[in-house]
Design a protein around this motif. Structure first.
Motif, mmCIF file in Angstrom:
data_model
loop_
_atom_site.group_PDB
_atom_site.id
_atom_site.type_symbol
_atom_site.label_atom_id
_atom_site.label_comp_id
_atom_site.label_asym_id
_atom_site.label_seq_id
_atom_site.Cartn_x
_atom_site.Cartn_y
_atom_site.Cartn_z
ATOM 1 N N GLN A 89 -9.354 10.407 -3.003
ATOM 2 C CA GLN A 89 -7.648 9.897 -2.365
ATOM 3 C C GLN A 89 -7.760 10.361 -0.992
ATOM 4 O O GLN A 89 -7.004 9.658 0.170
ATOM 5 C CB GLN A 89 -7.089 10.407 -3.675
ATOM 6 N N ASP A 90 -7.552 11.405 -0.614
ATOM 7 C CA ASP A 90 -7.261 11.890 0.819
ATOM 8 C C ASP A 90 -8.567 12.143 1.495
ATOM 9 O O ASP A 90 -9.476 13.061 1.174
ATOM 10 C CB ASP A 90 -6.777 14.054 0.610
ATOM 11 N N SER A 170 -4.555 5.007 -1.093
ATOM 12 C CA SER A 170 -2.466 5.483 -1.014
ATOM 13 C C SER A 170 -2.052 5.910 0.409
ATOM 14 O O SER A 170 -0.471 6.557 0.120
ATOM 15 C CB SER A 170 -2.845 6.551 -2.406
ATOM 16 N N GLU A 171 -2.509 6.682 0.988
ATOM 17 C CA GLU A 171 -2.163 6.520 2.403
ATOM 18 C C GLU A 171 -2.030 5.536 3.456
ATOM 19 O O GLU A 171 -1.650 5.601 4.280
ATOM 20 C CB GLU A 171 -2.672 7.873 3.012
ATOM 21 N N LEU A 172 -2.431 4.189 3.123
ATOM 22 C CA LEU A 172 -3.102 3.269 4.116
ATOM 23 C C LEU A 172 -1.472 2.204 3.907
ATOM 24 O O LEU A 172 -1.289 2.123 2.506
ATOM 25 C CB LEU A 172 -3.993 2.599 3.833
ATOM 26 N N ASP A 173 -1.495 1.526 4.594
ATOM 27 C CA ASP A 173 -0.428 0.066 5.012
ATOM 28 C C ASP A 173 -0.994 -1.216 3.790
ATOM 29 O O ASP A 173 -2.042 -0.935 3.963
ATOM 30 C CB ASP A 173 -0.064 -0.177 6.379
ATOM 31 N N PRO A 174 -0.236 -1.799 3.354
ATOM 32 C CA PRO A 174 -0.431 -3.069 2.845
ATOM 33 C C PRO A 174 -2.022 -3.934 3.145
ATOM 34 O O PRO A 174 -2.930 -4.025 2.831
ATOM 35 C CB PRO A 174 0.979 -3.873 2.921
ATOM 36 N N GLU A 175 -1.622 -3.612 4.941
ATOM 37 C CA GLU A 175 -2.700 -4.675 5.570
ATOM 38 C C GLU A 175 -4.574 -3.902 5.319
ATOM 39 O O GLU A 175 -5.655 -4.298 4.914
ATOM 40 C CB GLU A 175 -2.719 -4.522 7.090
ATOM 41 N N GLN A 200 -3.652 2.853 -7.776
ATOM 42 C CA GLN A 200 -2.152 2.761 -7.998
ATOM 43 C C GLN A 200 -1.401 1.026 -7.674
ATOM 44 O O GLN A 200 -0.551 0.545 -8.498
ATOM 45 C CB GLN A 200 -0.940 3.121 -6.969
ATOM 46 N N MET A 203 -0.996 -5.319 -8.286
ATOM 47 C CA MET A 203 -1.567 -6.648 -7.544
ATOM 48 C C MET A 203 -2.470 -6.610 -6.709
ATOM 49 O O MET A 203 -2.945 -7.266 -6.832
ATOM 50 C CB MET A 203 0.287 -6.803 -6.768
#
Ligand SMILES: Nc1ncnc2c1ncn2[C@@H]1O[C@H](COP(=O)(O)OP(=O)(O)O)[C@@H](O)[C@H]1O
Ligand SMILES: Nc1ncnc2c1ncn2[C@@H]1O[C@H](COP(=O)(O)OP(=O)(O)O)[C@@H](O)[C@H]1O
Ligand SMILES: [Mg+2]
Ligand SMILES: [Mg+2]
Lengths: 282, 251, 270
Positions: A89-90, A170-175, A200, A203
């Protein structure tokens, strides 16, 4: 490729099992998504696949896990790491060197790979992760998305057959998240890499994964083709899982007698559903 | 502050030198500055460091390091003035006097501190951590486990300074008055903030250990990607380093 | 409540501007989402609001106070800031003392403080955890503790930087429902989020930040229909809006599944 049979696992310092009676078989070339609330045991399941459990994180281990024909109890993380690549994750805590190419070389060096072979693998894995242009960059100056790609490149440099990822976006923007998924899809299609990913963002996951596994409280509660699993909208809502909004809409419509057909899982199917409903009314 | 102990990417002559050459220079310069009793020599060493930073193309990064050393030097300066009591009194403030010997000693000590620490910091800025650890393991036979600990620690310094910034800002934002003017108050206000830093570091290190485990760390015999050999430039530089060491001890 | 006027900012003279000519006003009681891709300057802008960063040009006024002349620790009574990572904020031994910590900075009376702790822990369902160590809690619970310690000061304005990152859907909803409750009782909320579904469901107004400038600012349903601006900011509208836009009339102001359902039911004469 991955054969988990009757796996129950309890961490040493814990009073209840993190995984209970898990049975899971994953075929070669699959793209499997794992979803579930936090504490469900998703990370623990990924640790069982790459051998971190029971070798590094120890506890009571019952049942069997075989990856690429290797029993994870008899074979340590090191042996398994040639077959299973892992991304966590990190991104910050996975990077141990200060230059991108050194980071990828690090794993290869550990396996005593000769220089020429290393050169080839570094070039190849940078290309596969779409970051050839970052080769000589400072790792500290990269964005979260770039760091996560470096972690992916690092894992695939060892040419694993399976890639296991634990909430890598988890730390990223949608793009940024979408482009990580596109890279994974490419690894899956072009190189036949087997992908297992905990995520998570349901979609996004449902757009790419072929198979979806839902976990809760240490158990697998739903397992099937992505579209099939998503149709259990009520169950998903009950488990506290973020289901696609079109699924939620279809649920509301059928509950109130406006719709009886199959549950749509994407925007196009939902469009057909809504136009049907409106046409029927006219 | 951030770049105090981190590698700065570049292609200069100094970047290309063998890591051990740079290590030798850092150690020699440090010893020379301490051994030397000559103020001009130590001053020359400080100027040399600045020149190296300029020609190595890392001057702007080195400037922030210099600022940090400036603070250290200033503290030492004040301490020296207070504690050296012999010599002719130059300024007298109430019961408190500053002597000429005190001033000179203060100047010397602060210059010496900068002169001995700056080369070490420069070496780190010019050398990728992996290259340094490879050189230590391959040439000096230091076990890889130990060199790895050093390189990993260096790699995490910017992460930790960033994290500390976040923590301090988070506390100020909920009304903890550590953004005031009083430096003593500020220092004691910041002290308890090392707890969240510690907690997140432990989490990070735990996660890193797992990640290392899945990448074959500690398997035994390793190969090295960036094997460097000594070149002509290294021998010239080493000769120069020896000269500095001799001068430092002699002067 | 918040007046940002011609705000420009760069981290140092040599570095390029991160924010340029940003202007907007936020009234009391608004719920505003700030969206944009990683690196657009969202966090930098939020830090301007409580004075952690000061404008290079232009001005920021909070409840009439200029951030350049007021210390952040004093502004904290009016503006609460929840950082993205709860672990940066938490350091006390128990949840109770964590909530108390911020309160002690602004209140003297022990009784009032204890009263406030009770009130806040009930509001955030932390009542049974007051004696526990925050580090033994799950990430979602730690986020609630961090929020509690900010909300305890009863700020007029609440600033949230990606409050739902790293949490599961249920934890995310819990946090957002608490924030909505605060907003309903008059707190002004400004939130950065990457989750467009959350933005659609909670924010009435949305500001799109692109490369340090305001690319769009308006009612959330209208913003999500400006597909060209969204795509040039590397954003996508929520799924329901994508669906709505497939219809000629764009289904008016629909943004959530609930809206969509109501609209379909209405058109079907129910
Ligand atoms: N290192 C550990 N030691 C003890 N218990 C753990 C450890 N890691 C996780 N657990 C426990 O195991 C359960 C499953 O956790 P995890 O696999 O991390 O869930 P998820 O990834 O789905 O959030 C949780 O109850 C958690 O508290
Ligand atoms: N402390 C800092 N010093 C210099 N540049 C910074 C600092 N913090 C952020 N930046 C830069 O400012 C830009 C905007 O960052 P940020 O406000 O964090 O964006 P966002 O929150 O929208 O992802 C980025 O390009 C980032 O590299
Ligand atoms: Mg997990
Ligand atoms: Mg941000």
């Amino acid at each position: 490729m991955i054969e988990i049979d009757n796996l129950t696992f309890q961490y040493n310092n814990s009073d209840r099992p993190a995984l209970k009676d898990i049975c899971l078989h994953v075929e070669k070339g699959g793209f499997t998504g794992i979803i579930g609330p936090s504490g469900a045991g998703k990370s623990t399941l990924t640790y069982c696949i790459n051998g971190v459990v029971p070798h590094y994180l120890t506890g009571d281990f019952y049942g069997s896990v075989r990856v690429c024909g290797l029993d994870t109890v008899d074979n340590g993380c090191m042996v398994l790491s040639r077959h299973v690549g892992s991304v966590f994750q990190d991104p910050e805590s996975q990077i141990v060197t200060s230059v991108v190419e050194d980071e990828i070389a690090f794993g290869l060096e550990n396996f005593n790979t000769p220089y020429d072979e290393m050169e080839k693998r570094i070039t190849e894995s940078l290309e596969m992760a779409d970051i050839s242009h970052l080769r000589h960059r400072d790792t500290a100056g990269l964005s979260g998305g770039q760091k996560q790609r470096v972690a992916i490149a690092t894992a695939i440099a060892l040419r694993p057959e399976v890639l296991v990822l634990d909430e890598p976006t988890s730390e990223l923007d949608p793009e940024g998240s979408a482009s990580i998924f596109e890279t994974l899809s490419r690894l899956n299609h072009e190189y036949g890499m087997t992908i297992v990913i905990v995520e998570q963002k349901v979609m996004l996951l449902s757009k790419h994964s072929k198979r979806l596994i839902v976990m809760q409280d240490g158990r697998i509660v739903l397992d099937g083709m992505t579209r099939e699993v998503l149709r259990h909208s009520e169950k998903l809502v009950e488990l506290g899982i973020n289901c696609p909004r079109v699924v939620e809409l279809a649920g509301k419509l059928s509950k109130n007698g406006l719709y009886q057909g199959d549950c749509p899982t994407d925007v196009d199917e939902a469009y057909t559903m809504v136009t049907d409903i409106l046409r029927r009314q006219k | 502050m951030k770049s105090l102990l981190t590698y700065v990417n570049g292609e200069s002559f100094f970047h290309r030198l063998h890591p051990l050459t740079k290590l030798a220079w850092a150690v020699a310069a440090c010893v020379a500055c301490f051994a030397s009793g000559s103020l001009p020599f130590v001053a020359a060493m400080v100027i040399l460091c600045i020149l190296i930073a300029v020609f190595g193309g890392i001057f702007s990064e080195a400037l922030s390091v210099l600022k940090f050393f400036g603070v250290v030097a200033a503290i030492l300066f004040v301490l020296q003035i207070v504690f050296v009591r012999s010599g002719i009194v130059v300024i007298s403030l109430g019961g408190f006097s500053v002597t000429d010997e005190g001033l000179l000693a203060a100047f010397f000590v602060s210059l010496r501190t900068v002169g001995s620490l700056a080369p070490l910091s420069l070496m780190i800025m010019f050398t990728p951590t992996t290259a340094l650890s490879a050189a230590l393991t391959d040439n000096l036979r230091v076990p890889y486990k130990y060199t790895f600990i050093v390189t990993a620690a260096l790699r995490f310094i910017p992460t930790f300074t960033d994290e500390m910034d976040h923590i301090v800002q988070a506390q100020i934002s909920r009304g903890h008055a550590i953004d005031g003017k009083n430096p003593v108050k500020r220092f004691f206000g910041i002290l308890p903030m090392s707890i969240p830093l510690l907690v997140s570091s432990v989490r990070r290190i735990d996660q890193m250990a797992i990640s290392l485990e899945t990448r074959g760390f500690g398997l035994g015999v390793r190969s090295t990607y960036k094997k460097q050999s000594f070149k002509a430039g290294d021998f010239i530089a080493l000769a120069f380093v020896a000269l500095i060491l001799v001068l430092g001890i002699a002067l | 409540m918040i007046q940002v006027d011609g705000l420009s900012f760069s981290y140092s003279k040599k570095l390029p501007s991160i924010l340029s000519e940003v202007s907007f006003n936020i009234q009391k009681g608004e719920f505003v989402a700030l969206i944009g891709q990683n690196g657009a300057g969202k966090t930098t802008l939020l830090k301007q609001l409580n004075g952690l960063l000061k404008p290079t040009r232009g001005s920021v006024k909070i409840c009439g106070m200029d951030t350049r002349t007021h210390r952040t620790s004093l502004l904290a009574r009016h503006i609460g800031y929840l950082f993205q990572n709860p672990d940066h904020q938490i350091f006390c031994e128990t949840v109770g003392s964590e909530i108390e910590f911020g309160l002690k900075n602004i209140l003297q009376d022990e009784d009032i403080i204890n009263e406030r702790i009770k009130e806040i822990s009930a509001l955030l369902s932390l009542g049974d955890k007051l004696d526990k160590s925050p580090f033994s809690l799950s990430r979602g619970e730690r986020q609630r503790v961090a929020l509690a310690s900010v909300v305890a000061l009863k700020p007029d304005i609440l600033v949230l930087d990606e409050p739902t990152t790293g949490q599961d859907y249920r934890e995310c909803m819990e946090i957002m429902d608490i924030v909505k409750g605060l907003n309903d009782s008059g707190t002004t909320v400004i939130m950065v989020s990457h989750d467009m579904e959350v933005v659609a469901e909670y924010a009435r107004r949305t500001i799109v930040l692109r490369g340090g400038t305001v690319a769009a600012d308006g009612a959330t349903p209208d913003i999500f229909r400006k597909t060209d601006i969204l795509s040039s900011s590397n954003l996508r509208p929520p799924q329901i809006v994508e669906l709505a836009l497939k219809f000629e009339d764009g289904f008016h102001t629909v943004v959530t599944a609930e809206d969509m359902y109501c609209e379909i039911a209405r058109r079907c004469g129910k």
